[in-house]
Scaffold this active site. Sequence first.
Site, PDB file in Angstrom:
ATOM      1  CG  ASP A  46      -4.502  -7.453   1.198  1.00  0.00           C
ATOM      2  OD1 ASP A  46      -4.003  -7.792   2.206  1.00  0.00           O
ATOM      3  OD2 ASP A  46      -3.678  -7.525   0.142  1.00  0.00           O
ATOM      4  CE1 TYR A  81       0.400  10.660  -6.017  1.00  0.00           C
ATOM      5  CE2 TYR A  81      -0.349  13.057  -6.194  1.00  0.00           C
ATOM      6  CZ  TYR A  81       0.651  11.920  -5.512  1.00  0.00           C
ATOM      7  OH  TYR A  81       1.309  12.343  -4.519  1.00  0.00           O
ATOM      8  CG  LEU A  82      -6.386   9.242  -4.318  1.00  0.00           C
ATOM      9  CD1 LEU A  82      -7.074   8.172  -3.614  1.00  0.00           C
ATOM     10  CD2 LEU A  82      -7.558  10.328  -4.964  1.00  0.00           C
TER      11      LEU A  82
END
Length: 262
Positions: A172, A80-81
Amino acid sequence: MDPRGLLRRAGLEVEASPVPLHGGDISRVFRLGPYVVKVAEGAPSGLFPAEAEGLRALGARGVRVPRVVWVGEEGLVLEYLPEGPPDWEALARMLADLHRRREPAYAAPPGFLGTFPLPGREGGEWTEFFYLRAVEPLLRATWDLLEGLGPKVESLFRKPLPTEGPAPLHGDLWHGNLRFTPQGPALLDPSFFVGERGVDLAMMRLFGGFPEAFWRAYRALYPIPQEVERALPRYQVYYLLAHVHFFGKAYLAPLWKVIFAS
C-alpha cells in the site's frame, strides 16, 4: 480506548500529553513521548495484529520501519520516528533492495488493504494469485457501484501479467505511508505480501508524491522492463476498486482511465 489507556494496557507510562498525528480512515493516531499509539473504535478483528506482522516482515527484510512495542485488538504501540530531511536516493536504494529479494513463492497472510479484509493465499501462478487474493474480493464488494465496469475488470486478468519473481512488497505504498527520518526513509502501515514488484510501483504512480529524483535512482539500481511498465494500470485497478469501496463513485472515472490504458 484512549491512548493513555492503551499505554497502560501495554505496561508503559509516560508523562507527555497525547499529541494527535495524521491517521487513516479508522484509526486515531497520537504521539506520547517516545511512542506512537494507534487506537480505533470498531476496527475489524485482526487489523492491528496484521499491521504489526507486516512491519516485522519488512523489518526482517532490511526495511526501516518503526519498532512494534505492543499490539492487541484494541490498538498498536510503535516507536516514534522523528522527522528528517527527504532522501529520495536512499528510498530508491531501500526499495530496490527489497524488490530484488526473491522469496520461495507468492504468499499472502490474511490481511487488509486499509480496513478491507483480504484472504490468505499461498503459491500458484501469479495472475491467478493476484486476481483471487487482491482483485476479486474488492470486485465482489463494489460490483453494484461499477456501472457495468465489472466484466471489463474481469477481462483484464484473463491475460497473464508479467513475472520477474516473488518479491516482498509493502502492498500500500502511497506517499502517506513514507516517513523520512534522520537515519533515512522508513515505511509505515504496510499491507504486506509476497508478489510482483509492479504492485508497489503501480501504487506509487497512482496518486503521485514520488518525484523524478526517486524514479531516476530506482531505475538505475533496478531497471523496470517495458512489460512491467505496461502492466502497471492493471495493478492500479486493485487500488482504485478499494477507493470505490471506501469513497464511492467519484473514483469510477480514474478506474475507467486505467482500464482503457491496460
